[in-house]
Design a protein around this motif. Sequence first.
Motif, short mmCIF file in Angstrom:
data_model
loop_
_atom_site.label_atom_id
_atom_site.label_comp_id
_atom_site.label_asym_id
_atom_site.label_seq_id
_atom_site.Cartn_x
_atom_site.Cartn_y
_atom_site.Cartn_z
N GLU A 55 0.83 -1.22 0.00
CA GLU A 55 0.00 0.00 0.00
C GLU A 55 0.85 1.26 0.00
N ALA A 56 2.08 1.15 0.53
CA ALA A 56 2.99 2.31 0.51
C ALA A 56 3.64 2.50 -0.85
N GLY A 57 3.43 1.54 -1.76
CA GLY A 57 3.92 1.72 -3.11
C GLY A 57 5.18 0.96 -3.44
N HIS A 58 5.50 -0.07 -2.62
CA HIS A 58 6.68 -0.87 -2.94
C HIS A 58 6.46 -2.32 -2.58
N TRP A 59 7.45 -3.14 -2.91
CA TRP A 59 7.33 -4.58 -2.71
C TRP A 59 8.62 -5.19 -2.14
N VAL B 257 12.52 -4.93 0.10
CA VAL B 257 13.11 -4.50 1.37
C VAL B 257 14.62 -4.31 1.20
N PRO B 258 15.18 -3.44 2.04
CA PRO B 258 14.56 -2.62 3.07
C PRO B 258 13.85 -1.41 2.46
N THR B 259 12.71 -1.09 2.99
CA THR B 259 12.00 0.12 2.58
C THR B 259 11.60 0.89 3.83
N LEU B 260 12.06 2.12 3.93
CA LEU B 260 11.63 3.02 5.00
C LEU B 260 10.49 3.87 4.44
N GLY C 128 3.99 8.10 4.22
CA GLY C 128 3.52 7.47 3.00
C GLY C 128 4.52 7.45 1.86
N GLU C 129 5.71 8.01 2.06
CA GLU C 129 6.71 8.06 1.00
C GLU C 129 7.74 6.95 1.22
N PRO C 130 7.89 6.02 0.25
CA PRO C 130 8.82 4.91 0.43
C PRO C 130 10.23 5.24 -0.06
N PHE C 131 11.21 4.74 0.70
CA PHE C 131 12.62 4.85 0.34
C PHE C 131 13.18 3.44 0.34
N PHE C 132 13.36 2.87 -0.86
CA PHE C 132 13.75 1.47 -1.00
C PHE C 132 15.26 1.33 -1.18
N GLY C 133 15.84 0.44 -0.40
CA GLY C 133 17.23 0.06 -0.60
C GLY C 133 18.17 0.63 0.44
N GLN C 134 19.28 -0.09 0.64
CA GLN C 134 20.30 0.37 1.58
C GLN C 134 20.99 1.63 1.08
N ASP C 135 20.87 1.92 -0.21
CA ASP C 135 21.48 3.12 -0.77
C ASP C 135 20.56 4.33 -0.71
N ARG C 136 19.44 4.21 0.02
CA ARG C 136 18.53 5.35 0.18
C ARG C 136 18.48 5.83 1.63
#
Length: 216
Positions: free
Chosen positions: A179-183, A185-188, A192-200
């Motif tokens: 629902e946050a717009g991703h599938w 991990v890791p996603t912070l 409501g804004e997703p930040f996907f990946g260890q590089d984010r």
Amino acid sequence: MTIKADLFFSFRSPYSYLAVGRYRDMAREYDLDITLRTVLPIAVRDPDLLFTGNPAAPRYIFMDSFRSAQMLKIPFRWPRPDPIVQDIATRDIAKDQPYIFRICRLGQATTRRGRGLEFAAEVARIIWDGSTDNWHEGDHLAGAATRAGLDFTELEAEAASDADALDAEIAGNTKALEEAGHWGVPTLVVDGEPFFGQDRVDMAKWRMEQKGLVKR
């Protein structure tokens, strides 16, 4: 004002390992409350999706996770045993999975206590940093729980007695991630804004600073 965020995390994800300690340190330094949201690895959550991916993906993940760890100066080795019982060469997944459900239920039990981030950071280290073989045996997990300020005997009892409810909460985490717009991990997720990946991690921090993130 305390900034609140959710960290969607998998104990089998090398990138989750490379991110979780940095998020934990950030939460210690800044007025930031991060809730750990454990999800099952895609290998058991949606194996059809895993098998329809590009066959070059596993090799790339191996290569990239090792070099990312080197760049970040984070100790890294592929786990022994892998939290998912799987033939890496063929990608075949065993029907019997003795590790991943146990560790995910433990992770969700720690989230109930508000200590999920601390527990995940400690457990990810013993799984991934190369210092421990057979991380699932002996007192390795108990030691990680103690360092996170938790009673491991209590956690183990809850993971066994309340498995169905914990599994339902973990499934709810997966739904919330989608629902946050991703599938992945890791996603912070912040507001409501997703930040996907260890590089984010740094980008997520930058956005939270825009929202008023300050040191404690």
